[in-house]
Design an enzyme around this catalytic site. Sequence first.
Site, short mmCIF file in Angstrom:
data_model
loop_
_atom_site.label_atom_id
_atom_site.label_comp_id
_atom_site.label_asym_id
_atom_site.label_seq_id
_atom_site.Cartn_x
_atom_site.Cartn_y
_atom_site.Cartn_z
N HIS A 98 0.78 -1.34 0.14
CA HIS A 98 -0.09 0.15 0.06
C HIS A 98 0.82 1.14 -0.15
O HIS A 98 0.35 2.46 -0.04
CB HIS A 98 -0.98 -0.01 1.09
N GLU A 128 19.73 6.85 7.72
CA GLU A 128 19.15 8.03 8.10
C GLU A 128 18.59 7.78 9.64
O GLU A 128 18.66 6.60 10.10
CB GLU A 128 17.74 8.01 7.54
N ASN A 179 17.95 11.31 11.66
CA ASN A 179 17.20 12.57 11.62
C ASN A 179 16.98 12.70 10.08
O ASN A 179 17.78 13.15 9.34
CB ASN A 179 18.22 13.67 12.25
N VAL A 228 17.78 16.63 8.35
CA VAL A 228 18.95 17.06 8.14
C VAL A 228 19.78 15.99 7.47
O VAL A 228 19.73 14.76 7.68
CB VAL A 228 19.64 17.70 9.37
N GLU A 274 24.77 9.10 4.92
CA GLU A 274 23.17 8.75 4.12
C GLU A 274 23.57 8.22 2.86
O GLU A 274 24.40 8.96 2.12
CB GLU A 274 22.14 10.02 4.15
N ASP A 328 -0.21 -7.52 1.75
CA ASP A 328 0.45 -6.43 1.68
C ASP A 328 1.76 -6.22 1.90
O ASP A 328 2.61 -5.97 2.89
CB ASP A 328 0.00 -5.26 2.73
N SER A 348 4.24 2.97 7.98
CA SER A 348 3.66 1.89 7.25
C SER A 348 4.97 1.31 6.33
O SER A 348 5.85 2.22 5.96
CB SER A 348 2.88 2.29 6.08
#
Length: 247
Positions: A64, A76, A78, A81, A86, A108, A201
Amino acid sequence: MKISIFFAFLGAAVALPVNDDDKIVGGYTCPKHLVPYQVSLHDGISHQCGGSLISDQWVLSAAHCYKRKLQVRLGEHNIHVLEGGEQFIDAEKIIRHPEYNKDTLDNDIMLIKLKSPAVLNSQVSTVSLPRSCASTDAQCLVSGWGNTVSIGGKYPALLQCLEAPVLSASSCKKSYPGQITSNMFCLGFLEGGKDSCDGDSGGPVVCNGEIQGIVSWGSVCAMRGKPGVYTKVCNYLSWIQETMANN
Protein backbone atom coordinates in the site's frame (compact mmCIF):
# COMPACT_ATOMS: atom_id res chain seq x y z
CA MET A 1 -17.59 -1.74 8.51
CA LYS A 2 -14.84 0.48 7.21
CA ILE A 3 -11.16 0.71 7.95
CA SER A 4 -9.18 3.79 6.97
CA ILE A 5 -5.61 4.22 5.69
CA PHE A 6 -3.96 7.54 6.37
CA PHE A 7 -1.03 8.90 4.40
CA ALA A 8 0.67 12.11 5.51
CA PHE A 9 1.36 14.67 2.81
CA LEU A 10 2.98 17.85 4.13
CA GLY A 11 0.91 17.69 7.28
CA ALA A 12 -2.40 16.88 5.60
CA ALA A 13 -4.12 13.50 5.98
CA VAL A 14 -5.93 11.86 3.10
CA ALA A 15 -8.36 9.12 4.16
CA LEU A 16 -8.59 6.11 1.85
CA PRO A 17 -10.51 2.85 2.22
CA VAL A 18 -8.54 0.73 4.70
CA ASN A 19 -6.75 2.00 7.79
CA ASP A 20 -3.00 2.10 7.98
CA ASP A 21 -1.55 2.09 11.44
CA ASP A 22 1.89 3.27 10.58
CA LYS A 23 3.45 5.30 13.38
CA ILE A 24 5.21 4.74 16.68
CA VAL A 25 3.16 5.81 19.72
CA GLY A 26 4.56 5.24 23.21
CA GLY A 27 8.02 4.28 22.00
CA TYR A 28 11.42 5.94 22.35
CA THR A 29 14.05 7.54 20.15
CA CYS A 30 16.21 4.76 18.74
CA PRO A 31 19.92 4.99 19.54
CA LYS A 32 21.60 6.30 16.41
CA HIS A 33 21.99 3.58 13.75
CA LEU A 34 20.61 0.87 16.04
CA VAL A 35 18.38 -0.08 13.09
CA PRO A 36 20.79 0.06 10.11
CA TYR A 37 18.38 -1.86 7.86
CA GLN A 38 15.63 0.77 8.24
CA VAL A 39 15.00 2.90 5.16
CA SER A 40 12.81 5.90 4.41
CA LEU A 41 10.77 5.84 1.20
CA HIS A 42 10.67 9.38 -0.20
CA ASP A 43 8.45 10.64 -3.01
CA GLY A 44 10.58 13.68 -3.84
CA ILE A 45 8.68 15.88 -1.40
CA SER A 46 8.60 14.07 1.92
CA HIS A 47 8.93 10.79 3.81
CA GLN A 48 6.05 8.49 2.89
CA CYS A 49 6.74 5.04 4.32
CA GLY A 50 9.38 2.85 5.87
CA GLY A 51 11.10 -0.21 4.48
CA SER A 52 13.83 -2.73 5.23
CA LEU A 53 17.05 -3.47 3.37
CA ILE A 54 17.21 -7.25 2.83
CA SER A 55 20.15 -7.29 0.38
CA ASP A 56 22.47 -4.64 -1.02
CA GLN A 57 19.99 -4.01 -3.85
CA TRP A 58 16.56 -4.96 -2.49
CA VAL A 59 14.16 -3.35 -0.01
CA LEU A 60 11.05 -4.93 1.53
CA SER A 61 8.02 -2.73 2.23
CA ALA A 62 4.20 -2.69 2.17
CA ALA A 63 2.28 -2.83 -1.12
CA HIS A 64 0.00 0.00 0.00
CA CYS A 65 3.09 2.26 0.00
CA TYR A 66 3.39 1.90 -3.79
CA LYS A 67 4.18 4.94 -5.91
CA ARG A 68 5.43 5.01 -9.49
CA LYS A 69 8.61 6.77 -8.40
CA LEU A 70 10.37 6.43 -5.08
CA GLN A 71 13.74 7.31 -3.66
CA VAL A 72 15.13 4.99 -1.01
CA ARG A 73 17.00 6.79 1.76
CA LEU A 74 19.39 4.63 3.76
CA GLY A 75 21.52 5.36 6.81
CA GLU A 76 19.03 7.91 8.10
CA HIS A 77 18.42 8.90 11.73
CA ASN A 78 17.26 12.52 11.57
CA ILE A 79 15.30 12.66 8.32
CA HIS A 80 15.18 16.47 8.33
CA VAL A 81 18.92 17.10 8.10
CA LEU A 82 21.99 15.56 6.48
CA GLU A 83 24.14 14.07 9.22
CA GLY A 84 26.71 12.28 7.04
CA GLY A 85 26.77 8.74 5.74
CA GLU A 86 23.27 8.73 4.23
CA GLN A 87 22.75 7.06 0.86
CA PHE A 88 19.93 8.21 -1.43
CA ILE A 89 19.22 5.71 -4.22
CA ASP A 90 16.34 5.81 -6.69
CA ALA A 91 14.15 2.75 -7.18
CA GLU A 92 14.72 0.87 -10.42
CA LYS A 93 11.78 -1.51 -10.00
CA ILE A 94 8.82 -1.44 -7.61
CA ILE A 95 7.03 -4.79 -7.47
CA ARG A 96 3.83 -5.33 -5.51
CA HIS A 97 2.66 -8.83 -4.68
CA PRO A 98 0.43 -9.97 -7.57
CA GLU A 99 -2.38 -10.92 -5.17
CA TYR A 100 -2.32 -7.71 -3.13
CA ASN A 101 -5.86 -6.64 -2.21
CA LYS A 102 -6.16 -2.90 -1.57
CA ASP A 103 -9.54 -3.33 0.16
CA THR A 104 -8.59 -6.01 2.68
CA LEU A 105 -4.81 -5.36 2.68
CA ASP A 106 -4.19 -9.08 2.24
CA ASN A 107 -0.73 -9.73 0.72
CA ASP A 108 0.39 -6.22 1.70
CA ILE A 109 4.00 -6.71 0.63
CA MET A 110 6.25 -5.10 -1.97
CA LEU A 111 9.84 -5.38 -3.17
CA ILE A 112 11.92 -2.44 -4.39
CA LYS A 113 15.05 -2.93 -6.48
CA LEU A 114 17.63 -0.16 -6.13
CA LYS A 115 19.17 1.37 -9.27
CA SER A 116 22.59 0.76 -7.75
CA PRO A 117 23.69 -1.42 -4.82
CA ALA A 118 23.88 0.16 -1.39
CA VAL A 119 27.30 0.39 0.24
CA LEU A 120 27.06 -1.76 3.35
CA ASN A 121 28.73 -0.50 6.52
CA SER A 122 27.97 0.10 10.20
CA GLN A 123 25.33 2.68 9.25
CA VAL A 124 23.69 0.74 6.40
CA SER A 125 23.26 -3.03 6.61
CA THR A 126 20.76 -5.75 5.83
CA VAL A 127 18.30 -7.66 8.01
CA SER A 128 17.85 -11.41 7.66
CA LEU A 129 14.71 -13.03 6.30
CA PRO A 130 13.03 -15.40 8.77
CA ARG A 131 13.82 -19.10 8.89
CA SER A 132 10.43 -19.78 10.47
CA CYS A 133 7.40 -17.80 11.63
CA ALA A 134 7.52 -15.90 14.92
CA SER A 135 5.93 -17.55 17.94
CA THR A 136 3.30 -15.97 20.18
CA ASP A 137 4.87 -13.68 22.81
CA ALA A 138 8.10 -13.28 20.82
CA GLN A 139 9.57 -9.86 21.59
CA CYS A 140 10.11 -7.71 18.53
CA LEU A 141 11.41 -4.29 17.56
CA VAL A 142 9.24 -1.96 15.45
CA SER A 143 10.73 1.27 14.09
CA GLY A 144 9.76 4.26 12.00
CA TRP A 145 9.31 8.00 11.58
CA GLY A 146 5.52 7.90 11.90
CA ASN A 147 3.13 9.90 14.05
CA THR A 148 3.85 9.75 17.79
CA VAL A 149 0.41 10.74 19.10
CA SER A 150 -2.93 8.94 18.83
CA ILE A 151 -4.96 12.09 18.16
CA GLY A 152 -3.61 14.82 15.89
CA GLY A 153 -0.21 14.76 14.25
CA LYS A 154 3.28 14.92 15.70
CA TYR A 155 5.85 13.52 13.29
CA PRO A 156 9.38 13.05 14.65
CA ALA A 157 12.63 13.96 12.94
CA LEU A 158 14.45 11.13 14.74
CA LEU A 159 13.79 7.44 14.20
CA GLN A 160 11.50 5.96 16.85
CA CYS A 161 11.57 2.43 18.28
CA LEU A 162 9.08 0.26 20.13
CA GLU A 163 9.55 -3.18 21.65
CA ALA A 164 6.37 -5.24 21.62
CA PRO A 165 5.20 -8.88 21.73
CA VAL A 166 3.55 -10.97 19.03
CA LEU A 167 -0.07 -11.60 20.04
CA SER A 168 -1.89 -14.90 19.66
CA ALA A 169 -3.87 -15.52 16.48
CA SER A 170 -7.06 -15.86 18.54
CA SER A 171 -6.68 -12.48 20.25
CA CYS A 172 -5.79 -10.89 16.91
CA LYS A 173 -8.94 -12.24 15.24
CA LYS A 174 -11.03 -11.24 18.25
CA SER A 175 -9.75 -7.68 17.94
CA TYR A 176 -10.68 -7.51 14.24
CA PRO A 177 -13.50 -10.02 13.54
CA GLY A 178 -13.54 -11.21 9.94
CA GLN A 179 -10.59 -9.04 8.89
CA ILE A 180 -7.49 -11.07 9.76
CA THR A 181 -6.18 -13.42 7.07
CA SER A 182 -3.51 -16.10 7.39
CA ASN A 183 -1.03 -13.57 5.98
CA MET A 184 -1.41 -11.18 8.91
CA PHE A 185 -0.53 -11.11 12.60
CA CYS A 186 -1.03 -8.70 15.47
CA LEU A 187 1.69 -7.26 17.64
CA GLY A 188 1.51 -4.87 20.55
CA PHE A 189 -0.46 -4.29 23.72
CA LEU A 190 -4.19 -4.96 24.07
CA GLU A 191 -4.36 -2.37 26.85
CA GLY A 192 -3.34 0.27 24.31
CA GLY A 193 -0.90 3.15 24.72
CA LYS A 194 1.87 1.76 22.50
CA ASP A 195 1.61 1.12 18.78
CA SER A 196 2.78 1.84 15.25
CA CYS A 197 0.80 4.37 13.16
CA ASP A 198 0.68 6.99 10.33
CA GLY A 199 4.08 7.21 8.64
CA ASP A 200 5.51 3.87 9.84
CA SER A 201 3.79 1.83 7.10
CA GLY A 202 6.09 -0.56 5.28
CA GLY A 203 8.59 -0.52 8.11
CA PRO A 204 10.14 -3.52 9.88
CA VAL A 205 9.11 -5.78 12.72
CA VAL A 206 12.29 -7.62 13.71
CA CYS A 207 12.26 -10.53 16.16
CA ASN A 208 15.50 -12.27 17.16
CA GLY A 209 17.38 -10.61 14.31
CA GLU A 210 14.90 -11.64 11.59
CA ILE A 211 12.30 -9.54 9.81
CA GLN A 212 8.99 -11.16 10.71
CA GLY A 213 6.58 -8.35 9.91
CA ILE A 214 5.82 -5.29 7.81
CA VAL A 215 3.78 -2.43 9.30
CA SER A 216 0.44 -2.72 7.50
CA TRP A 217 -2.78 -1.48 9.15
CA GLY A 218 -4.90 -1.11 12.26
CA SER A 219 -7.60 0.98 13.91
CA VAL A 220 -7.04 4.19 15.88
CA CYS A 221 -3.37 4.13 16.84
CA ALA A 222 -2.61 2.78 20.33
CA MET A 223 -6.32 2.21 21.05
CA ARG A 224 -7.29 -0.31 23.73
CA GLY A 225 -8.22 -3.66 22.19
CA LYS A 226 -7.00 -2.65 18.71
CA PRO A 227 -3.35 -3.69 18.24
CA GLY A 228 -1.39 -3.05 15.06
CA VAL A 229 -1.70 -5.55 12.21
CA TYR A 230 1.37 -6.65 10.27
CA THR A 231 2.13 -8.60 7.10
CA LYS A 232 3.49 -12.07 7.98
CA VAL A 233 6.80 -12.15 6.10
CA CYS A 234 7.44 -15.86 6.70
CA ASN A 235 4.57 -16.66 4.31
CA TYR A 236 6.34 -14.94 1.42
CA LEU A 237 9.85 -16.39 1.40
CA SER A 238 9.40 -18.16 -1.95
CA TRP A 239 7.86 -15.08 -3.58
CA ILE A 240 10.65 -12.85 -2.25
CA GLN A 241 13.44 -15.15 -3.40
CA GLU A 242 11.87 -15.81 -6.82
CA THR A 243 11.15 -12.12 -7.45
CA MET A 244 14.70 -11.12 -6.58
CA ALA A 245 16.16 -13.91 -8.74
CA ASN A 246 13.98 -13.02 -11.76
CA ASN A 247 14.62 -9.29 -11.64
